[in-house]
Write a protein that holds these residues in place. Structure first.
Motif, mmCIF file in Angstrom:
data_model
loop_
_atom_site.group_PDB
_atom_site.id
_atom_site.type_symbol
_atom_site.label_atom_id
_atom_site.label_comp_id
_atom_site.label_asym_id
_atom_site.label_seq_id
_atom_site.Cartn_x
_atom_site.Cartn_y
_atom_site.Cartn_z
ATOM 1 N N LYS A 1 0.845 -1.196 0.000
ATOM 2 C CA LYS A 1 0.000 0.000 0.000
ATOM 3 C C LYS A 1 0.873 1.236 0.000
ATOM 4 O O LYS A 1 0.588 2.255 -0.610
ATOM 5 C CB LYS A 1 -0.905 -0.002 1.242
ATOM 6 C CG LYS A 1 -2.031 -0.992 1.121
ATOM 7 C CD LYS A 1 -3.061 -0.737 2.213
ATOM 8 C CE LYS A 1 -3.937 -1.974 2.441
ATOM 9 N NZ LYS A 1 -3.213 -3.136 2.984
ATOM 10 N N SER A 2 1.976 1.102 0.737
ATOM 11 C CA SER A 2 2.825 2.263 0.916
ATOM 12 C C SER A 2 4.265 1.795 0.801
ATOM 13 O O SER A 2 4.627 0.748 1.324
ATOM 14 C CB SER A 2 2.557 2.837 2.315
ATOM 15 O OG SER A 2 3.611 3.682 2.693
ATOM 16 N N MET B 1 7.074 7.731 -10.657
ATOM 17 C CA MET B 1 7.770 6.718 -11.458
ATOM 18 C C MET B 1 8.855 7.369 -12.286
ATOM 19 O O MET B 1 8.628 8.398 -12.901
ATOM 20 C CB MET B 1 6.756 6.044 -12.391
ATOM 21 C CG MET B 1 7.053 4.624 -12.778
ATOM 22 S SD MET B 1 8.411 4.428 -13.939
ATOM 23 C CE MET B 1 7.622 4.851 -15.458
ATOM 24 N N ALA B 2 10.034 6.765 -12.264
ATOM 25 C CA ALA B 2 11.112 7.310 -13.084
ATOM 26 C C ALA B 2 12.060 6.203 -13.479
ATOM 27 O O ALA B 2 12.214 5.206 -12.765
ATOM 28 C CB ALA B 2 11.862 8.398 -12.316
ATOM 29 N N GLN B 3 12.691 6.372 -14.665
ATOM 30 C CA GLN B 3 13.630 5.360 -15.142
ATOM 31 C C GLN B 3 14.866 6.013 -15.717
ATOM 32 O O GLN B 3 14.833 7.172 -16.137
ATOM 33 C CB GLN B 3 12.978 4.516 -16.246
ATOM 34 C CG GLN B 3 12.111 3.408 -15.680
ATOM 35 C CD GLN B 3 11.567 2.525 -16.770
ATOM 36 O OE1 GLN B 3 10.807 3.001 -17.605
ATOM 37 N NE2 GLN B 3 11.946 1.262 -16.761
ATOM 38 N N ALA B 4 15.957 5.238 -15.779
ATOM 39 C CA ALA B 4 17.171 5.754 -16.405
ATOM 40 C C ALA B 4 17.988 4.603 -16.942
ATOM 41 O O ALA B 4 17.903 3.474 -16.460
ATOM 42 C CB ALA B 4 17.996 6.534 -15.391
ATOM 43 N N VAL C 1 7.366 5.415 -6.252
ATOM 44 C CA VAL C 1 7.040 5.868 -4.897
ATOM 45 C C VAL C 1 5.522 5.945 -4.788
ATOM 46 O O VAL C 1 4.857 6.443 -5.704
ATOM 47 C CB VAL C 1 7.654 7.260 -4.634
ATOM 48 C CG1 VAL C 1 7.269 7.766 -3.257
ATOM 49 C CG2 VAL C 1 9.176 7.222 -4.761
ATOM 50 N N THR C 2 4.968 5.453 -3.697
ATOM 51 C CA THR C 2 3.502 5.514 -3.543
ATOM 52 C C THR C 2 3.102 6.934 -3.112
ATOM 53 O O THR C 2 3.917 7.658 -2.526
ATOM 54 C CB THR C 2 3.012 4.500 -2.485
ATOM 55 O OG1 THR C 2 3.768 4.718 -1.282
ATOM 56 C CG2 THR C 2 3.205 3.081 -2.971
ATOM 57 N N PRO C 3 1.834 7.327 -3.394
ATOM 58 C CA PRO C 3 1.419 8.727 -3.197
ATOM 59 C C PRO C 3 1.633 9.228 -1.762
ATOM 60 O O PRO C 3 2.060 10.368 -1.572
ATOM 61 C CB PRO C 3 -0.063 8.708 -3.549
ATOM 62 C CG PRO C 3 -0.254 7.496 -4.400
ATOM 63 C CD PRO C 3 0.794 6.514 -4.012
#
Ligand code: ALA
Length: 876
Positions: free
Chosen positions: A796-797, A848-851, A816-818
């Motif tokens: 959930k988190s 959300m992020a990617q590299a 990352v959760t809100p």
């Protein structure tokens, strides 16, 4: 008041009545003159006649010649005498009349025919030209104080070499109000008071490649009367731009952008009006915008006009709209404009669109660089930057210079040129060595020409006249030497008009064991044939008698290919339209390429229709008839004369049935049937508006078909179907492959779910939140996202950081959760902080992020750092 068309006509008639042959304007593309990019004077296309290399159709000629000069482009619009495109009226004498007639006729035309006020006429002469002085003073009656002697009254040559001589100019005084006001303002001054209208050149010299001025065989006359200036004077206008030659263009332009008096508006309008004429005429003559040679001159003018259009506030498409008034004003005199109007407009439009994109990118880049320089207090933009703009953004350096100058910065042109040279050097070296040979005037050979017998025969007995090795004359060559041989006569065709040079063999006679393998034949501009080859056995020296034998099988294939280019051109004009004209060609024994003007790619259907048409012309088996005739008669018969074709008094006309009639110096099959077979193998663009077709004929076409069929056969065996079923079989395979890929995707998903469960069990918990940091080797970015999504569903988190290595590259993902975003965690920020560790760059949204990165060895460090960041921000 004189209308411009009547003026042009009156000049040509005046000289016709003095026994001059009136010839139509030559193309803007010089023929066989590597020293010249564009025709920039009435005499330029006539150089061979001045030099006595070719027999002129008449000893007296008069023309109104289209000219382009781009060297003074910056002054266009600012003076009343600079234009990129202009017309030059001229009368020429080749060893016929001289100074007396040239001078008295020019006066007669200006004063008696045009009724210009003699009190306003001045003349200039070369400082030492007593003869001209006497003629002006005694025969014409010009007061001596209005005959000005000028040191630099010496004209030419145009291009690096060629005819030149002292000159005398007729100037018209427009009155005090036009003067620059300087005390020494007189004819020759740079201001607009004394308009130089007519230049009479007493052409007696030729400048050669070594820079020497040698007397011409005959004394000649070359005159040039600037047509635009003449119209200005005769219509009593302030500048040529106010005459009917330009007003229709200017009116339309002002209508399009709204007249904005003040600033540089008027100048910009004049520049555009000037440039659009050059653009239209160059395109009409088959020059396409490109990054080389004359194509580059055109592109530069076009881009300059396009950019000014922006400054004037016009919409894209404005330049192509301006082609209309050019065609309306000039199309009656120059029908090529009318014939190619649509083509010209299409190309201009395309270039405008392309340039718009270039301009946006390049201007931003340049503005940034200039800001930086100004900040640092520097005043020079480096050659590297200018080159980068040119190379990657297609920005002409002249434009960079102009835009930089607007902000008080100059450019390092030398540095730019050095880089440009370096880039071109390799490609050019080869071409250059051939060119030097081609224009071999500095060799001091004792003979003037080689008799070419290769239209009728493939072998002939000949005498060796000279031998060169590495450009030097030698008296003997041995086995193994690579040499250039000159013969008194030859059956070897020398590379010219697009057709490659012949290869073959030279053998000694009367028991002489000499044998030279000829690998190429080049024809010089002076009509000499150079045979390049390697001595296989024996010795060779000047005076030897040899049997010169062309490789006949190869030559016959060349002839098939050459004849096929003519049929192809005929078919292109039939199917695509009459705007198609040849822009270059290369004819070899195993393929040919043919460049032509056309505005878009050919469709598959057009290509097939062209191939069918050419092949049916071949099957008709029409005789190929070659006749020698007078140049004018040939044109009257409708023969196509194109760039690369040599003009002289007698020309060869190659006719293939009713399909094709072209001027051509090349060698051809005896009938179209001999061509055998024809197939296009590729079609693409080589410059804006210029397409290139590569095709095969004769045995090469047969081979092409055989090879294609062999490929089909192999395919049909592999696929276990017959020919016709191959496409459907491939379709089935493709569908099958797609199906399999789908299944694979589903499997991957399932695997990632399973792996996600595994990873989940390793999660660290802080209160409600779960932290997952894991390496997932082999997972692509797509799979990592899937896994991340799965994991997020389960917790959930929390924060999820995944790291993987695929094909030696690193991948990172953060989610990352809100609720934690609210607490200050941010996936994008985490990624931008940890990705540098794996030599990567990346970021993204807060959730959300990617590299990606180049250094997977440090993935563990990246995870560790992520842990620190998370721990740190969480504890805050
Ligand atoms: N060729 C001379 C000129 O262009 C007449 O001025």
């Amino acid at each position: 008041m004189w209308k411009s068309n009547d003026l042009r006509e009156s000049f040509l008639e005046f000289f016709e009545s003095r026994k001059h042959l009136r010839m139509p304007s030559f193309s803007l593309i010089p023929v066989n003159d590597p020293t010249l990019l564009l025709i920039g004077a009435g005499m330029a296309p006539l150089k061979p006649f001045f030099k006595g290399e070719e027999e002129p159709p008449s000893r007296r000629i008069t023309t109104c010649q289209k000219c382009v000069r781009a060297d003074d482009i910056e002054r266009v619009g600012r003076t009343s005498r600079h234009h990129t495109f202009f017309e030059m009226l001229g009368n020429f004498s080749f060893g016929d009349y001289y100074k007396e007639e040239a001078i008295t006729w020019s006066w007669e035309y200006m004063i008696e025919k045009l009724k210009l006020n003699p009190a306003r006429m001045w003349v200039t002469i070369h400082t030492d030209d007593e003869e001209a002085f006497k003629i002006w003073k005694n025969m014409v009656g010009v007061p001596p104080d209005r005959i000005i002697r000028l040191e630099d009254n010496f004209w030419g040559p145009i291009g690096l070499t060629g005819p030149c001589g002292p000159c005398s100019e007729l100037c018209y005084d427009r009155g005090e109000e036009w003067s620059c006001g300087r005390d020494d303002c007189k004819p020759g001054c740079d201001c607009d008071r004394y308009v130089e209208v007519w230049n009479l050149v007493f052409t007696g010299l030729n400048k050669n490649e070594s820079g020497e001025y040698l007397p011409l065989p005959d004394k000649c006359i070359d005159t040039g009367l600037g047509f635009e200036r003449l119209v200005m004077l005769m219509q009593d206008k302030k500048s040529p731009f106010e005459t009917e030659l330009f007003t229709p263009i200017i009116n339309l332009l002002e209508e399009m952008c709204g007249k904005k008096p003040g600033g540089n508006f008027d100048i910009s309008v004049k520049i555009v009006a000037d440039h659009i004429r050059a653009i239209a005429f160059m395109l009409a003559d088959g020059i396409g915008p490109s990054n080389e040679g004359r194509g580059y001159v055109l592109r530069r003018i076009l881009r300059r006009a396009a950019r000014l259009g922006k400054v004037l506030g016009t919409q894209t498409g404005y330049l192509s709209a301006l082609v209309d008034p050019v065609v309306e004003t000039m199309g009656g005199i120059y029908p090529e404009l009318r014939e190619r109007k649509d083509y010209i407009k299409t190309i201009v439009r395309q270039e405008e669109n392309n340039f718009e994109k270039t301009l946006e990118q390049g201007s931003l880049f340049l503005a940034e660089k200039l800001d930086l320089l100004l900040k640092k207090g520097e005043t020079i933009l480096s050659g590297e930057e200018v080159f980068r703009l040119y190379d990657t953004c297609g920005f002409p350096w002249e434009l960079t210079r102009e835009m930089a100058a607007e902000r008080g910065i100059s450019i390092d042109l030398e540095g730019f040129n050095r880089l440009l040279e370096e880039q071109k050097e390799r490609a050019r070296a080869d071409q250059e060595s051939k060119l030097i040979l081609k224009s071999c005037v500095s060799l001091n050979l004792k003979f003037a020409s080689t008799e070419f017998v290769g239209h009728e025969r493939m072998s002939v007995e000949a005498e060796v006249l000279e031998i060169l090795m590495d450009g030097n004359m030698i008296s003997e060559a041995q086995e193994g030497d690579i040499i250039d041989i000159f013969l008194d006569r030859t059956p070897f065709y020398g590379e010219s008009g697009g057709q490659v040079g012949d290869t073959g063999i030279m053998e000694g006679l009367n028991g002489n064991p000499l044998r030279v393998e000829i690998t190429d034949t080049i024809k010089t501009l002076d009509g000499l044939y150079i045979h390049r080859g390697k001595v296989i056995s024996g010795k060779i020296m000047p005076g030897n008698k040899v049997m010169a034998r062309v490789n006949e099988a190869r030559r016959k294939e060349i002839m098939r290919h050459h004849s096929a280019t003519h049929l192809l051109q005929a078919a292109l004009r039939e199917i695509l339209g009459k705007h198609v004209s040849q822009a270059g060609s290369l004819v070899s024994h195993d393929y040919f390429r043919f460049d032509f003007s056309h505005y878009q790619a050919l469709s598959a259907d057009e290509i097939t229709r062209i191939e069918r048409m050419v092949n049916s012309m071949i099957q008709e088996n029409q005789p190929i008839i070659i006749t020698e005739m007078n140049y004018d008669d040939a044109l009257k018969k409708g023969a196509l004369a194109f760039f690369g074709d040599k003009y002289s008094q007698t020309v060869r006309v190659v006719e293939m049935g009713a399909y094709s009639r072209e001027l051509c110096g090349g060698t051809h099959a005896a009938s179209t049937g001999e061509i055998g077979c024809f197939k296009i193998i590729s079609e693409n663009a080589i410059a804006a508006g210029i397409r290139r077709i590569e095709a095969v004929a004769g045995m090469s076409a047969i081979e092409y078909f055989l090879k294609s069929v062999q490929i089909l056969k192999n395919l049909s065996q592999d696929l276990k179907v017959n020919f016709e079923e191959i496409p459907s079989s491939i379709e089935r395979l493709k569908a099958h492959l797609k199906e399999s890929e789908k299944e694979m995707d589903a499997l991957r998903k399932e695997i990632s779910i399973l792996r996600a469960y595994d990873i989940l069990s390793s999660a660290r918990e802080v209160g409600e939140a779960k932290f997952i940091l894991a390496e997932v080797p082999g997972a692509t970015q797509q799979i990592m996202r899937e896994m991340g999504d799965r994991l997020k569903e389960k917790i959930k988190s929390g924060v999820i950081i995944l790291a993987s290595e695929v094909d030696g590259k690193a991948s990172l993902l953060a989610m990352v959760t809100p609720d934690l975003i609210e607490k200050g965690l941010n996936a994008g920020k985490i990624i931008s902080q940890i990705s540098p560790l794996v030599d990567g760059k990346g970021g993204g949204r807060a959730d959300m992020a990617q590299a990606g990165g180049k250094n997977p060895a440090r993935l563990k460090d990246a995870l560790k750092k992520a842990e620190e960041i998370i721990g740190g921000s969480f504890s805050q």
